[in-house]
Design an enzyme around this catalytic site. Sequence first.
Site, PDB file in Angstrom:
ATOM      1  N   CYS A  56      11.134  -2.751  -2.776  1.00  0.00           N
ATOM      2  CA  CYS A  56      11.986  -1.547  -2.835  1.00  0.00           C
ATOM      3  C   CYS A  56      12.697  -1.262  -1.514  1.00  0.00           C
ATOM      4  O   CYS A  56      13.490  -0.319  -1.428  1.00  0.00           O
ATOM      5  CB  CYS A  56      11.155  -0.339  -3.224  1.00  0.00           C
ATOM      6  SG  CYS A  56      10.409  -0.525  -4.837  1.00  0.00           S
TER       7      CYS A  56
ATOM      8  N   HIS B 235      11.403   7.099  -0.630  1.00  0.00           N
ATOM      9  CA  HIS B 235      11.340   6.174  -1.763  1.00  0.00           C
ATOM     10  C   HIS B 235      10.360   6.806  -2.751  1.00  0.00           C
ATOM     11  O   HIS B 235       9.251   7.207  -2.364  1.00  0.00           O
ATOM     12  CB  HIS B 235      10.838   4.799  -1.313  1.00  0.00           C
ATOM     13  CG  HIS B 235      10.371   3.958  -2.474  1.00  0.00           C
ATOM     14  ND1 HIS B 235      11.175   3.706  -3.552  1.00  0.00           N
ATOM     15  CD2 HIS B 235       9.174   3.358  -2.737  1.00  0.00           C
ATOM     16  CE1 HIS B 235      10.505   2.984  -4.442  1.00  0.00           C
ATOM     17  NE2 HIS B 235       9.289   2.760  -3.960  1.00  0.00           N
TER      18      HIS B 235
ATOM     19  N   GLU C  62      15.034  -6.632  -6.481  1.00  0.00           N
ATOM     20  CA  GLU C  62      13.822  -7.438  -6.679  1.00  0.00           C
ATOM     21  C   GLU C  62      13.692  -7.817  -8.154  1.00  0.00           C
ATOM     22  O   GLU C  62      12.648  -8.285  -8.586  1.00  0.00           O
ATOM     23  CB  GLU C  62      12.581  -6.690  -6.204  1.00  0.00           C
ATOM     24  CG  GLU C  62      12.333  -5.372  -6.899  1.00  0.00           C
ATOM     25  CD  GLU C  62      11.032  -4.715  -6.464  1.00  0.00           C
ATOM     26  OE1 GLU C  62       9.987  -5.368  -6.592  1.00  0.00           O
ATOM     27  OE2 GLU C  62      11.069  -3.575  -5.999  1.00  0.00           O
TER      28      GLU C  62
HETATM   29  P1  HMG Z   1      -4.025   5.980 -12.237  1.00  0.00           P
HETATM   30  O1  HMG Z   1      -5.238   5.254 -11.757  1.00  0.00           O
HETATM   31  O2  HMG Z   1      -3.736   5.911 -13.683  1.00  0.00           O
HETATM   32  O3  HMG Z   1      -3.999   7.501 -11.929  1.00  0.00           O
HETATM   33  O4  HMG Z   1      -2.801   5.356 -11.382  1.00  0.00           O
HETATM   34  P2  HMG Z   1      -5.032   8.435 -11.176  1.00  0.00           P
HETATM   35  O5  HMG Z   1      -6.317   8.445 -11.901  1.00  0.00           O
HETATM   36  O6  HMG Z   1      -5.047   8.115  -9.714  1.00  0.00           O
HETATM   37  O7  HMG Z   1      -4.285   9.823 -11.435  1.00  0.00           O
HETATM   38  C1  HMG Z   1      -3.021  10.050 -10.880  1.00  0.00           C
HETATM   39  C2  HMG Z   1      -2.983  11.532 -10.512  1.00  0.00           C
HETATM   40  O8  HMG Z   1      -2.981  12.314 -11.700  1.00  0.00           O
HETATM   41  C3  HMG Z   1      -4.194  12.005  -9.692  1.00  0.00           C
HETATM   42  O9  HMG Z   1      -3.720  12.944  -8.748  1.00  0.00           O
HETATM   43  C4  HMG Z   1      -5.048  12.705 -10.719  1.00  0.00           C
HETATM   44  O10 HMG Z   1      -5.900  13.698 -10.168  1.00  0.00           O
HETATM   45  C5  HMG Z   1      -3.988  13.322 -11.601  1.00  0.00           C
HETATM   46  P3  HMG Z   1      -4.016  12.703  -7.174  1.00  0.00           P
HETATM   47  O11 HMG Z   1      -5.484  12.659  -7.039  1.00  0.00           O
HETATM   48  O12 HMG Z   1      -3.388  11.352  -6.852  1.00  0.00           O
HETATM   49  O13 HMG Z   1      -3.339  13.818  -6.518  1.00  0.00           O
HETATM   50  N1  HMG Z   1      -4.449  13.627 -12.951  1.00  0.00           N
HETATM   51  C6  HMG Z   1      -4.144  14.755 -13.614  1.00  0.00           C
HETATM   52  N2  HMG Z   1      -3.381  15.821 -13.263  1.00  0.00           N
HETATM   53  C7  HMG Z   1      -3.237  16.817 -14.188  1.00  0.00           C
HETATM   54  N3  HMG Z   1      -3.825  16.799 -15.405  1.00  0.00           N
HETATM   55  C8  HMG Z   1      -4.580  15.743 -15.797  1.00  0.00           C
HETATM   56  C9  HMG Z   1      -4.761  14.667 -14.877  1.00  0.00           C
HETATM   57  N4  HMG Z   1      -5.439  13.504 -14.936  1.00  0.00           N
HETATM   58  C10 HMG Z   1      -5.243  12.870 -13.747  1.00  0.00           C
HETATM   59  N5  HMG Z   1      -5.148  15.743 -17.005  1.00  0.00           N
HETATM   60  C11 HMG Z   1      -0.888   5.079 -10.058  1.00  0.00           C
HETATM   61  C12 HMG Z   1      -1.704   6.056 -10.866  1.00  0.00           C
HETATM   62  C13 HMG Z   1       0.303   5.772  -9.490  1.00  0.00           C
HETATM   63  C14 HMG Z   1      -1.746   4.530  -8.927  1.00  0.00           C
HETATM   64  C15 HMG Z   1      -0.413   3.938 -11.000  1.00  0.00           C
HETATM   65  O14 HMG Z   1       0.539   4.458 -11.865  1.00  0.00           O
HETATM   66  C16 HMG Z   1       0.160   2.759 -10.257  1.00  0.00           C
HETATM   67  O15 HMG Z   1      -0.596   1.946  -9.744  1.00  0.00           O
HETATM   68  N6  HMG Z   1       1.526   2.583 -10.230  1.00  0.00           N
HETATM   69  C17 HMG Z   1       2.185   1.407  -9.669  1.00  0.00           C
HETATM   70  C18 HMG Z   1       2.081   1.251  -8.172  1.00  0.00           C
HETATM   71  C19 HMG Z   1       2.835   2.336  -7.424  1.00  0.00           C
HETATM   72  O16 HMG Z   1       3.744   2.954  -7.914  1.00  0.00           O
HETATM   73  N7  HMG Z   1       2.476   2.522  -6.133  1.00  0.00           N
HETATM   74  C20 HMG Z   1       3.165   3.481  -5.279  1.00  0.00           C
HETATM   75  C21 HMG Z   1       3.213   3.065  -3.808  1.00  0.00           C
HETATM   76  S1  HMG Z   1       3.836   1.414  -3.611  1.00  0.00           S
HETATM   77  C22 HMG Z   1       5.560   1.575  -3.730  1.00  0.00           C
HETATM   78  O17 HMG Z   1       6.083   2.640  -3.639  1.00  0.00           O
HETATM   79  C23 HMG Z   1       6.334   0.322  -3.970  1.00  0.00           C
HETATM   80  C24 HMG Z   1       6.824   0.094  -5.383  1.00  0.00           C
HETATM   81  O18 HMG Z   1       7.924   0.946  -5.651  1.00  0.00           O
HETATM   82  C25 HMG Z   1       7.207  -1.389  -5.596  1.00  0.00           C
HETATM   83  C26 HMG Z   1       8.149  -2.064  -4.628  1.00  0.00           C
HETATM   84  O19 HMG Z   1       8.172  -1.830  -3.416  1.00  0.00           O
HETATM   85  O20 HMG Z   1       8.877  -2.937  -5.096  1.00  0.00           O
HETATM   86  C27 HMG Z   1       5.766   0.385  -6.429  1.00  0.00           C
END
Ligand code: HMG
Length: 374
Positions: free
Chosen positions: A112, A234, A80
């Site tokens: 992906c 993945h 991609e």
């Molecule tokens: P965010 O909003 O920065 O993070 O986005 P958050 O606030 O949701 O925190 C993440 C986790 O860290 C949470 O844990 C927090 O509690 C924890 P959870 O509740 O999820 O279990 N946390 C802490 N832990 C320890 N100490 C601390 C602390 N603070 C917070 N101090 C997000 C995170 C992954 C959503 C963001 O990085 C993102 O949007 N990434 C891009 C999209 C993505 O990867 N999506 C995955 C599914 S889609 C997919 O797999 C396809 C893809 O590969 C693309 C394709 O297909 O081509 C992406």
Amino acid sequence: MRIGIDAIAFSTSKYFLSLETLAQHRRVDYAKYCLGIGQTKMSVFPPNEDIVTIAVDAAQKVMLQTEDRDKIDLLIFATESAFDLSKSAGIYVHNFLGLRKDCRVFDLKQACYSAAAALQMAKSHVTANPDSKVFVIGSDTIKYSPGTSGEATQGGGAVAFIVSKNPRILEVESHFGVHTEDVMDFWRPIHLKEALFDGKLSAHNYLKSLDICVKIYLEKANRTISDIDHVCFHAPFGKMAQKANNHLFKCKSINETLVYNSIIGNSCSASLFICFISLLDNFSANLAGNRIGFYSYGSGSVAEFFSGIVAKNYQKMLRAENNRAMLSNRHEISFIEYELLCDGKLQDFHCYENMGNTVLHDITNNKRIYRSAT
Ligand code: HMG
């Protein structure tokens, strides 16, 4: 006829950024990245390294383990991260590998998911042409805008594998569950280098599609979850795969599948198969005869769950020591250098090392010029 993965290898950039460094500069608690997201480093690509150079590196390692190379009559390049809307990235790889001229080559795209689709197409091709071998390549680099929540989940990598009859690593079984749904969870319009995303929606749809795919798979195969010994997911970031595992496969551990992903980041189409290599390299007991479940998710979205049986003597095909050395010999870049690379301000093609022999030497008149050091 047994058909599946006969030889497999991966590659990534020679450079990485520590997420501890990123956390300091973004004023985020590092525990969020290493525990909350499950990542400690991410691969960063200098101007002379791209989806072609790392794909060639992975594919050349596979060639070393492949006899009867003239039987390779199909090469599918799943990505991609294409830089050209017309020419297939696979053609450069075909050239560097010296494959026969009547080998069919094309690129495949669906976020992906595409390398899993390529594997199923390769299997159909070998079913129809039992003496053929198919090269499947998944190669991606992923970038989000600096400072966004996605930034810590960037990365990149390439996987290459041969699909043939009598595979020496994994027999791919016939049952699968697929789910396709029009969802705007992650997308990259052609004029943008950085992907756009709705993080929460993407995580939700990843898990929702997993439920649907596994249900279809289990019904078709007349199996239960306990018939599956290990699962590879993945892994856009390690915690996503851990969540998926806890959601459905509670009693199984997936730690061994995430060893490489945690230090290269999201490698998109390659990610699922790098997790598989990580399992093979890092699981201490003999996996021969075990059934491995595979969950591929591509935003947008298409997802698939399928399975395979690990071959007897698969250990002879592993490159665990080489893989560990490749990853531990990478160079760490500073935050300043990372920012300059993000801004496109470091354009010198000749001051960086490459992971393999092939470099992007120059771009002249919009033509990409690759050179091989050997
Ligand atoms: P965010 O909003 O920065 O993070 O986005 P958050 O606030 O949701 O925190 C993440 C986790 O860290 C949470 O844990 C927090 O509690 C924890 P959870 O509740 O999820 O279990 N946390 C802490 N832990 C320890 N100490 C601390 C602390 N603070 C917070 N101090 C997000 C995170 C992954 C959503 C963001 O990085 C993102 O949007 N990434 C891009 C999209 C993505 O990867 N999506 C995955 C599914 S889609 C997919 O797999 C396809 C893809 O590969 C693309 C394709 O297909 O081509 C992406």
